[in-house]
Design a protein around this motif. Structure first.
Motif, PDB file in Angstrom:
ATOM      1  N   ASP A 219      41.366  22.320  39.378  1.00  0.00           N
ATOM      2  CA  ASP A 219      40.748  23.600  39.037  1.00  0.00           C
ATOM      3  C   ASP A 219      40.740  24.463  40.292  1.00  0.00           C
ATOM      4  OD1 ASP A 219      40.228  22.819  36.452  1.00  0.00           O
ATOM      5  OD2 ASP A 219      38.058  22.623  36.704  1.00  0.00           O
ATOM      6  N   ILE A 220      40.771  25.771  40.112  1.00  0.00           N
ATOM      7  CA  ILE A 220      40.797  26.684  41.258  1.00  0.00           C
ATOM      8  C   ILE A 220      39.606  27.635  41.185  1.00  0.00           C
ATOM      9  CG2 ILE A 220      42.057  28.593  42.337  1.00  0.00           C
ATOM     10  CD1 ILE A 220      44.626  27.163  41.661  1.00  0.00           C
ATOM     11  N   ILE A 221      38.906  27.766  42.306  1.00  0.00           N
ATOM     12  CA  ILE A 221      37.753  28.659  42.397  1.00  0.00           C
ATOM     13  C   ILE A 221      38.080  29.788  43.368  1.00  0.00           C
ATOM     14  CG2 ILE A 221      35.271  28.824  42.759  1.00  0.00           C
ATOM     15  CD1 ILE A 221      35.101  25.790  42.632  1.00  0.00           C
ATOM     16  N   ASN A 222      37.954  31.010  42.903  1.00  0.00           N
ATOM     17  CA  ASN A 222      38.113  32.184  43.764  1.00  0.00           C
ATOM     18  C   ASN A 222      36.715  32.590  44.224  1.00  0.00           C
ATOM     19  OD1 ASN A 222      38.903  34.496  45.066  1.00  0.00           O
ATOM     20  ND2 ASN A 222      39.345  35.660  43.207  1.00  0.00           N
ATOM     21  N   MET A 223      36.408  32.373  45.499  1.00  0.00           N
ATOM     22  CA  MET A 223      35.027  32.558  45.952  1.00  0.00           C
ATOM     23  C   MET A 223      34.951  32.942  47.426  1.00  0.00           C
ATOM     24  SD  MET A 223      33.794  28.556  46.072  1.00  0.00           S
ATOM     25  CE  MET A 223      34.771  27.311  46.937  1.00  0.00           C
ATOM     26  N   ARG A 224      33.772  33.418  47.793  1.00  0.00           N
ATOM     27  CA  ARG A 224      33.423  33.634  49.202  1.00  0.00           C
ATOM     28  C   ARG A 224      32.398  32.568  49.578  1.00  0.00           C
ATOM     29  NH1 ARG A 224      30.986  38.793  50.899  1.00  0.00           N
ATOM     30  NH2 ARG A 224      29.957  38.803  48.854  1.00  0.00           N
ATOM     31  N   ILE A 225      32.577  31.963  50.748  1.00  0.00           N
ATOM     32  CA  ILE A 225      31.697  30.877  51.170  1.00  0.00           C
ATOM     33  C   ILE A 225      31.306  31.059  52.633  1.00  0.00           C
ATOM     34  CG2 ILE A 225      32.543  29.187  49.505  1.00  0.00           C
ATOM     35  CD1 ILE A 225      34.432  28.125  51.638  1.00  0.00           C
ATOM     36  N   ILE A 247      46.365  26.275  34.441  1.00  0.00           N
ATOM     37  CA  ILE A 247      46.990  27.568  34.716  1.00  0.00           C
ATOM     38  C   ILE A 247      47.228  27.771  36.211  1.00  0.00           C
ATOM     39  CG2 ILE A 247      44.966  29.058  35.080  1.00  0.00           C
ATOM     40  CD1 ILE A 247      47.804  29.755  32.574  1.00  0.00           C
ATOM     41  N   SER A 248      47.058  26.725  37.001  1.00  0.00           N
ATOM     42  CA  SER A 248      47.120  26.856  38.459  1.00  0.00           C
ATOM     43  C   SER A 248      48.465  27.400  38.950  1.00  0.00           C
ATOM     44  CB  SER A 248      46.834  25.506  39.128  1.00  0.00           C
ATOM     45  OG  SER A 248      47.768  24.528  38.707  1.00  0.00           O
ATOM     46  N   LYS A 249      49.534  27.175  38.196  1.00  0.00           N
ATOM     47  CA  LYS A 249      50.854  27.640  38.640  1.00  0.00           C
ATOM     48  C   LYS A 249      50.950  29.159  38.674  1.00  0.00           C
ATOM     49  CE  LYS A 249      52.935  27.385  34.011  1.00  0.00           C
ATOM     50  NZ  LYS A 249      54.026  26.798  33.199  1.00  0.00           N
ATOM     51  N   TYR A 250      50.044  29.848  37.981  1.00  0.00           N
ATOM     52  CA  TYR A 250      50.088  31.309  37.953  1.00  0.00           C
ATOM     53  C   TYR A 250      49.193  31.948  39.014  1.00  0.00           C
ATOM     54  CZ  TYR A 250      52.301  30.769  33.389  1.00  0.00           C
ATOM     55  OH  TYR A 250      53.144  30.425  32.371  1.00  0.00           O
ATOM     56  N   ILE A 251      48.397  31.142  39.718  1.00  0.00           N
ATOM     57  CA  ILE A 251      47.450  31.689  40.684  1.00  0.00           C
ATOM     58  C   ILE A 251      48.150  31.933  42.004  1.00  0.00           C
ATOM     59  CG2 ILE A 251      45.231  31.355  41.824  1.00  0.00           C
ATOM     60  CD1 ILE A 251      45.091  31.506  38.783  1.00  0.00           C
TER      61      ILE A 251
END
Length: 252
Positions: A219-225, A247-251
């Motif tokens: 899974d992929i998380i788009n975030m600020r940390i 869907i990771s191939k499209y990220i």
């Protein structure tokens, strides 16, 4: 077997009536919504999401160029951004609308997008609902004051957290981008920044075990940390999107 010239011509018109996808979408809207008096309804609102999707990914594209993953990309790549603003009921409405639109494409232009749809429908609906609930649950680990827009849920303690965060900001380091989950140990989620192979790109965040169990490797998380010095885990500032491993191939 012989066919009349008229029948052959009609079939050719269906198979080769190639138009831009947005023109086909507008024709579908005019035909379906006006006839059924759906203007101003929840269905109309959900239709606008499909219009936004086509504008973003298929603007100026001919309907003949649509690929089988037209449905999957909508569900798993486009929809997560709306998880905090849509109800579960609205998600089901928009999926039904997309299904009706694909049927319209098949009937009007002879392009069958249903193969992938029929094959993956149940699994991918379960997947978007998984992402939907993860995005809502993970908000309480962020500094976001608004945990959900529909229904509206506000964390009244977030202002205190922000004030405290400003006081220690000089002792923190920050990162942002797409992070891929590579392992889980209880409530500890181990991630690496996408597109980077360096060992220094690995980070850890801590969540409740129940939430961690719903999260999947890749899974992929788009975030600020951010991370305070001498701490081993990172704190989440905000989560922009959460994407399924499917869907990771499209990220990017």
């Amino acid at each position: 077997m012989f066919f009349s010239k008229e029948i052959v011509q009609n079939e050719a018109n269906v198979l080769y009536d190639d138009k831009e996808i947005l023109d086909v979408l507008n024709a579908y809207h005019n035909d379906s919504f006006s006839r059924e008096n759906q203007i101003g309804t929840d269905r109309e609102k959900m239709f606008k999401l499909i219009n936004n999707y086509c504008n973003k990914f298929y603007k100026n594209c001919l309907v003949s160029t649509l690929e089988e993953d037209f449905y999957n990309k909508f569900l798993l790549l486009f929809m997560p951004s709306y998880s905090l603003t849509l109800t579960e009921k609205e998600i089901k409405i928009v999926l039904n609308e997309l299904s009706a639109f694909m049927e319209y494409i098949n009937e009007s232009h002879g392009i069958d997008l249903y193969k992938s749809y029929r094959k993956n429908f149940s699994a991918n609906v379960d997947e978007i609902l998984r992402v939907y609930y993860i995005l809502r649950k993970i908000q309480k680990y962020t500094e976001a004051c608004v945990l959900s827009f529909n229904p509206m849920i506000i964390d009244m303690n977030c202002y205190k957290k922000r004030k405290k965060a400003k006081e220690v900001s000089k002792r923190e380091m920050y990162e942002q981008g797409h992070f891929e989950i590579i392992d889980k140990i209880g409530g500890i989620i181990i991630l690496k920044k996408s597109k980077l192979n360096s060992a220094n790109s690995y980070i850890k965040i801590k969540v409740e075990n129940s939430l961690a169990s719903d999260m999947r490797c890749k899974d992929i998380i788009n975030m600020r940390i951010k991370k305070r010095f001498f701490y081993t885990t990172w704190d989440i500032i905000d989560v922009k999107d959460y994407y399924s491993y499917k869907i990771s191939k499209y990220i990017d």
